[in-house]
Write a protein that holds these residues in place. Structure first.
Motif, PDB file in Angstrom:
ATOM      1  N   LEU A 173       6.980  72.580 105.755  1.00 15.93           N
ATOM      2  CA  LEU A 173       6.135  73.045 106.853  1.00 15.93           C
ATOM      3  C   LEU A 173       6.429  72.281 108.130  1.00 15.93           C
ATOM      4  O   LEU A 173       6.298  72.808 109.229  1.00 15.93           O
ATOM      5  N   GLN A 174       6.862  71.053 107.958  1.00 18.17           N
ATOM      6  CA  GLN A 174       7.196  70.248 109.126  1.00 18.17           C
ATOM      7  C   GLN A 174       8.471  70.755 109.789  1.00 18.17           C
ATOM      8  O   GLN A 174       8.580  70.811 111.005  1.00 18.17           O
ATOM      9  N   VAL A 175       9.448  71.128 108.978  1.00 18.13           N
ATOM     10  CA  VAL A 175      10.739  71.547 109.512  1.00 18.13           C
ATOM     11  C   VAL A 175      10.750  73.036 109.848  1.00 18.13           C
ATOM     12  O   VAL A 175      11.595  73.496 110.613  1.00 18.13           O
ATOM     13  N   ALA A 176       9.794  73.792 109.281  1.00 15.28           N
ATOM     14  CA  ALA A 176       9.815  75.253 109.430  1.00 15.28           C
ATOM     15  C   ALA A 176       9.985  75.728 110.870  1.00 15.28           C
ATOM     16  O   ALA A 176      10.786  76.635 111.112  1.00 15.28           O
ATOM     17  N   PRO A 177       9.272  75.156 111.853  1.00 14.28           N
ATOM     18  CA  PRO A 177       9.470  75.653 113.221  1.00 14.28           C
ATOM     19  C   PRO A 177      10.927  75.531 113.671  1.00 14.28           C
ATOM     20  O   PRO A 177      11.453  76.425 114.337  1.00 14.28           O
ATOM     21  N   PHE A 178      11.545  74.454 113.275  1.00 18.47           N
ATOM     22  CA  PHE A 178      12.948  74.246 113.638  1.00 18.47           C
ATOM     23  C   PHE A 178      13.844  75.278 112.957  1.00 18.47           C
ATOM     24  O   PHE A 178      14.672  75.941 113.594  1.00 18.47           O
ATOM     25  N   LEU A 179      13.635  75.460 111.643  1.00 16.85           N
ATOM     26  CA  LEU A 179      14.413  76.457 110.910  1.00 16.85           C
ATOM     27  C   LEU A 179      14.161  77.849 111.470  1.00 16.85           C
ATOM     28  O   LEU A 179      15.087  78.647 111.645  1.00 16.85           O
ATOM     29  N   GLY A 180      12.874  78.120 111.765  1.00 16.44           N
ATOM     30  CA  GLY A 180      12.520  79.432 112.299  1.00 16.44           C
ATOM     31  C   GLY A 180      13.216  79.684 113.623  1.00 16.44           C
ATOM     32  O   GLY A 180      13.684  80.797 113.894  1.00 16.44           O
ATOM     33  N   THR A 181      13.313  78.631 114.440  1.00 17.91           N
ATOM     34  CA  THR A 181      14.003  78.788 115.715  1.00 17.91           C
ATOM     35  C   THR A 181      15.471  79.106 115.494  1.00 17.91           C
ATOM     36  O   THR A 181      16.038  80.001 116.142  1.00 17.91           O
TER      37      THR A 181
END
Lengths: 477, 223, 549
Positions: free
Chosen positions: C279-287
């Protein structure tokens, strides 16, 4: 009586060697005694003796252990020896190698290796080392007409003597401190030293380390390896790249993980550095090779590095992992070199990468088996090589050596590149070879098939062998 | 050309019956199209995900299909679709809005049909006269306000050329793939350099061995 | 023990492949027999995967048809397979696409038919193995072993640059996955530190509480392996090469199934094993996913080669899947799984079409075609349906998946969803533009005048994808319903309250309560293991971890 029982495997191999040597000199001119078959019987007997001795933990003459560790290595060595002899038949005929000497030297070499695996006294280890090395020096240069062979043997001999001197000094320094060369007493003395190791002990440690590092061709003591491997007859290269390594590592493990185990904190950083350098250099330089023998020489240097990872970890996983690795690597590498040896003809050594072009068209079965060997060397599942690598890296990770493990797996990806170069040649390039491929005798094919089966067995259901390896290292200390 | 038009006409008549407005006593049969994604179990995901971004806040502006999910979450209704349907019947305001929208669009459509009938069927010459009369306007309309041309210049060409020349050939093939292949080259180059150490001379080999031994022993002596 | 259905599914293709090898085929005299037999085996496997569907209870979120046998007890490694609503459809998809891939190579593959069929079936076994493995060691074996047949398929039966593409494929993928191997071992060691026993059992490892920093590193190692496989921008450059050079069957399987292993890995392993880090990395992966969506679409738009165009479109489409996963809510996850199936069907179908054109003309350059609808209306009709499916037209399958993922993404990060939505428009741009250039207009190239239309065999290959594109677009519930319970459980697991690991992130407290036994391992059943472990990190511990079996 237990004294003789304990050395039975070695004894059988040595006696076979003598019989082989004598048999040749008494054979009538033109008659051919199947000396290889004799060797096979001897090695099978030695393996059987090792199996029967399993779990009895005997000691012969106070210095020769027949513990499970030594027996596991013995069986590995017998497997290597049997495969070597199976591949040797056509080579000996083709290269006009004096067969009595050849088989006798091989068997003497193996008996030296077995001695090395069981010796629990530094002096005996040294003697065993020399028995093994002398046989291998001669085997390297056994093709008298080959200049390359003579040069390789000479280089190997010179540098080998140089490193033996280091080793011997190490023994002397150890004796000076401990007053004995027996491993158990060394361990007891070192463990008893409360106020840290003295300079003398550290020097002894360093000198022994150099001696072993040479034998396992670790960087920067590896320079002899590519030349010696290239110059030796291919089947001998297979033998020395596996047998010598297995024996040297067996002694390395015994000395460093029993006698010098108390100094783990002292030698671990040095061995780590050597391991990293060995893995990186072995795989990297392997990329630039076009001669497959040299390529596999660098590959075997790199494999030494992976084995050192298990040594650095120094836990039971690492020790058992190294034993498994030696078996998996031994079978695979002997078979890979064996395939090359069998494909060579009198006037055309099958050594260059280009020689493999289109092998799939000519020899589909041999190409398929060679692919299995190469994939196993590269550590791809479901082969023995994968389980072996996984095992030693698991040992490293368990001790928190993430850095070494990561370098290990990344370099093994690099190594896959050059193994695949051969696969590319065999399967994806047009057939270029014109000379008719040599006839491969059934016995040699059986050897290759055996090795292939073993590789899949160790890769898919390694359970039993892993359990045996775990048992082997329990009695080590 | 007639057959496709007939097909389209039939389709436009029939398609509407998939969802008849509530104001006319119909129900929306396409609403449960993706039912499993919005069943009650789904509704508590945002509740749990309270700390997970502005999910809850943004839901109210979402497309119609989100609304049932939200209401379901709030009222814990058994099924989202039924709930929405019930709401449609009860609310006279909603019905009025629906009826107004339907009325306006029907009137506009009829006006358009009437205009077309007048120009194309009854008085074709009137159209030509109008075109002559308002020539600039006619041209503008004929070229659809030049929207296509404006699009071409402002969007299509820059996007296509930019993708071709910059994104594909520079960024993708050059930078990204260059980095991948560069790693390979780096290994090969260093391999080529390192192999030169292997000179074949025994002296060099012995020197290497000695240097290694000195390093190991030096490490122990220096401590 | 009931009938081991899953093992049968996984090993049937492998046995079939070995059977093929046993057929003597000198001078290619028995090519026809080999082809027929291979097709028969793959159809049988498809039926078996359908049996898995039948045996599957769609109301349960548990793993079903579980088989569990000790394998390497010294390390707690088991042969452990099972299927849930997420893997179920991927198994069926694999079974569905393999016969089509074999059919597609009926003419295109002329040399070494036996070996070709062997590798296709071996590849299928590997892929099925990946989708059913519940033991990380077993999973890794399948994951890595599967590279070998694909490598040969590209390298032997591919086009001009096949060797480069094959080596790039295998090395790039391996480089990513070896780091995952280290993380897998690390997980087993953590389990040993927590409970005293090694385990690679996924369900047990789910229950581990892992200290945040370790979680982050392990997650990154897993995510890298999967990101390369997906492929996520900027790890995608192996894909166009592999696709363009691979034979049609290779491309179909590569796009249809292989890429899904990356997203499947994220869903099955990376996210639930390391939920905090995920969940912490998700925004980065999503980007990255959104960049990939737009970037892949833009680069696809300007490709002169049809196969390369479809390959880049895969980068774009797979971005939607990763975006849906990163949203980590029910809609996003369901959309992601559904989109995995869609992409398999529609992109698989598109590669079949391109392969058929390439079989006829031996070129895939868009400029070489034009006006094909005048000579082969049937092929063009099939092409149209797949194109519309690929650009997510409502009524066809693509719409459902993209709609759900965008919805999930919108509820998570509206901005990302908004940018991703432009990808929907761009996909229409590049697909329709290609379709128009290939099929409409005048028949300008005289070489295209005599092209035959779809043959019955080609109908058999392309027809099923068309049917599925419509069926999945019209009755998505048939597919969504069985996966719903598993997806719900996954989402709950991701957002479950965990015992405040983040707050007590005391990195330097090593060993505080590190080893606390919680539940003995009992073979045969999996009890949830509540390991109440405070921050735990991998440290060189000389603590005796006994290895005795």
């Amino acid at each position: 009586m237990t004294d003789f029982q304990a050395i039975m495997p070695t004894l059988i191999v040595t006696l076979t060697a003598i019989v082989t040597m004598v048999a040749e000199s008494f054979q009538p001119k033109g008659d051919k005694v199947p000396l290889g078959g004799l060797g096979l019987i001897g090695l099978a007997g030695a393996a059987l003796a090792s199996v029967l001795l399993w779990g009895r933990d005997l000691t012969g003459f106070g210095v020769m252990r027949a513990d499970n560790f030594a027996l596991f290595v013995n069986v590995t060595l017998c497997a290597i020896g049997i495969l070597t002899i199976l591949f040797s038949g056509p080579v000996v005929d083709r290269e006009r190698i004096p067969s009595g000497e050849y088989y006798a030297l091989t068997l003497f070499g193996i008996s030296g290796m077995m001695l090395m695996a069981g010796a629990s006294d530094l002096l005996l280890i040294f003697l065993a080392l020399e028995v093994m090395s002398l046989s291998v020096y001669v085997l390297t240069g056994i093709r008298r007409s080959s200049e390359k062979g003579a040069e390789a043997a000479f280089k190997y001999f010179l540098l080998g003597s140089f490193s033996s001197a280091f080793f011997l000094y190490g023994i002397a320094f150890t004796y000076a401190v401990v007053g004995s060369t027996r491993l158990d007493q060394v361990a007891a003395t070192l463990a008893g030293q409360a106020d840290g190791p003295s300079v003398m002990v550290l020097l002894a440690l360093g000198l022994l380390l150099v001696g072993f590092a040479f034998k396992v061709s670790a960087v920067p003591f590896h320079m002899w390896t590519p030349d010696a491997y290239e110059g030796a007859p291919t089947v001998v290269t297979g033998f020395m790249s596996t047998g010598v390594k297995a024996a040297a590592f067996a002694a390395f493990i015994r000395v460093f993980l029993s006698a010098f185990e108390p100094l783990h904190a002292e030698w671990a950083p040095v061995v780590s550095a050597i391991a990293v350098a060995t893995m990186v250099l072995g795989t990297t330089v392997g990329v630039a090779q076009n001669n497959v023998k040299r390529m596999l020489a660098y590959s075997s240097i790199a494999h030494g590095g992976y084995l050192l990872v298990g040594l650095v970890a120094a836990n039971s996983v690492g020790k058992a992992g190294m034993l498994f690795y030696l078996l998996a690597y031994g079978v695979t590498n002997v078979a890979a070199f064996g395939t090359m040896a069998l494909l060579s003809t009198e006037d055309h050594p099958h050594e260059n990468v280009r020689d493999f072009a289109g092998l799939w068209q000519r020899r589909p079965v041999l190409a398929a088996m060679m692919t299995v060997f190469l994939l196993s060397l590269g550590g791809l599942p479901p082969t023995a090589g994968f389980v072996a690598k996984w095992y030693v890296f698991a040992a490293a990770v368990q001790e928190g050596y993430f850095g070494i493990a990561i370098i290990g797996v990344l370099t093994s990806v690099i190594s896959v590149y050059f193994y695949l170069r051969i696969v590319v040649m065999m399967y994806m390039s047009e057939d270029v070879a014109v000379d008719p491929a040599p006839l491969v005798p059934r016995s040699a094919l059986a050897g290759l098939a055996l090795a292939t089966a073993a590789i899949f067995y160790l890769g898919v259901v390694p359970t039993r062998v892993i359990n045996l390896a775990v048992q082997s290292v329990q009695g080590l200390f | 050309m007639a057959l496709p038009l007939v097909l389209l006409a039939v389709g436009s008549v029939v398609a509407g019956y998939v969802g008849v407005p509530h104001a006319l006593g119909g129900s929306n049969s396409i609403e449960t199209f993706l039912h499993p994604s919005f069943h009650p179990a789904a509704a508590h995901a945002p509740a749990v995900a309270g700390d997970h971004g502005p999910a809850a806040a943004s839901e109210h502006g979402g497309p119609p299909e989100t609304a049932p999910a939200t209401t379901a979450a709030q009222h814990d209704a058994p099924a989202a679709g039924d709930h929405a349907a019930a709401g449609g019947h009860d609310d006279p305001d909603k019905a009025r809005v629906e009826l107004t929208l339907m009325g306006v669009s029907t009137v506009l459509a009829l006006l358009g049909i009437g205009l077309a009938a007048f120009f194309f069927l009854q008085r074709p010459e009137a159209a030509d006269a109008a075109a002559r009369h308002f020539a600039p306007v006619h041209r503008l309309l004929l070229h659809k306000y030049y929207v296509d041309e404006a699009y071409d210049a402002a969007l299509v060409h820059p996007l296509r050329d930019g993708s071709n020349r910059v994104l594909w050939k520079v960024v993708d093939a050059g930078l990204i793939d260059g980095a991948v292949n560069g790693t390979g080259h780096l290994v090969r180059e260093s391999a080529g350099a390192l192999r030169l150490l292997q000179t074949g001379s025994v002296r060099v080999y012995a020197a290497s061995l000695s240097v290694g031994a000195l390093l190991v022993l030096g490490y122990y002596l220096a401590r | 023990m009931s009938f081991p259905l899953l093992s049968t599914v996984v090993f049937a293709p492998l046995l079939g492949a070995l059977l093929l090898l046993a057929i003597p085929n000198r001078q290619n005299a028995r090519d026809g027999l080999v082809r027929g037999l291979a097709l028969g085996i793959s159809l049988l496997v498809f039926v078996l995967t359908l049996l898995v569907w039948r045996a599957f209870d769609g109301r349960s979120a548990d793993f079903q048809l579980v088989e569990r046998v000790a394998w390497i007890p010294a390390f707690g490694i088991e042969y452990h397979v099972g299927v849930d609503g997420i893997s179920l459809w991927l198994i069926v998809l694999t079974g569905f696409l393999t016969p089509l891939a074999l059919l597609s190579s009926w003419i295109g593959i002329e040399k070494k038919v036996k070996e070709f069929s062997f590798f296709v079936l071996a590849l299928q076994a590997g892929m099925l193995g990946v989708f059913v493995s519940l033991d990380l060691f077993l999973f890794y074996i399948f994951w890595d072993a599967m590279l070998i047949p694909m490598y040969f398929l590209i390298g032997i039966w591919g086009y001009d640059q096949r060797i480069y593409a094959a080596i790039k494929f295998i090395l790039y993928t391996m480089a990513g996955s070896v780091l995952m191997l280290i993380a897998i071992i690390g997980l087993a060691v953590l389990h040993a530190q927590a409970t005293g026993q090694y385990s690679f059992n996924l369900l047990r490892l789910y229950e581990l509480s892992i200290e945040p920093r370790t979680q982050l590193w392990f997650f990154l190692a897993f995510a890298l392996a999967f990101a390369i496989k997906v492929p996520l921008f900027p790890f995608h450059t192996w894909l166009p090469d592999a696709h363009v050079q691979a034979p049609t069957a290779g491309s179909v399987i590569l796009a249809g199934v292989l890429l899904k292993m990356g997203t499947y890995g994220l869903i099955r392993f990376a996210f639930p094993l390391f939920p905090d880090a995920a969940l912490q990395v998700a925004p980065f992966l999503g980007t990255l996913a959104v960049i990939g969506i737009v970037y892949g679409a833009l680069v696809a738009m300007v490709q002169p080669d049809m196969k390369k165009l479809v390959a880049y479109s895969s980068v774009s489409h797979m971005g939607f899947i990763v975006l849906g996963i990163c949203a980590a809510n029910v809609q996003g996850m369901q959309g992601a799984v559904y989109q995995m199936l869609n992409h398999g069907v529609s992109t698989g179908g598109l590669f079949l079409i391109v392969g058929m054109l390439s079989d006829r003309r031996h070129t895939r350059q868009i400029a070489e075609y034009g006006g094909l609808k005048h000579v082969m209306p049937k092929l063009v009709a099939a092409f149209l349906i797949l194109t519309l499916s690929s650009i997510a037209m409502p009524g066809l399958n693509g719409f459902v998946g993209e709609f759900l993922t965008l919805m999930g993404a919108y509820r998570w990060r509206p901005v990302l969803a908004a940018v991703a939505a432009t990808g929907v428009i761009l996909s229409a741009v590049y697909m329709l533009w290609m379709f128009q250039r290939v099929n409409y207009g005048a028949l300008t190239n005289p070489k295209n005048k005599q092209l035959p239309d779809l043959s019955p065999r080609e109908w058999a290959a392309i027809g099923p994808t068309l049917v599925m594109a419509v069926v999945m677009g019209v009755v998505p519930n048939l597919f969504l319903a069985p996966m719903a319970p598993a997806v719900d459980r996954l989402v709950q697991r991701l957002h479950a309250q965990r015992p405040a690991l983040a707050r007590t992130a005391a990195h330097d407290v090593v060993g505080a309560g590190r080893v606390r036994r919680a539940g003995k391992v009992t073979a045969g059943q999996v009890r949830p293991l509540r390991v109440e472990v405070r921050p735990l990190r991998v440290e060189p511990s000389r603590a005796a971890l006994s290895l005795e079996p």
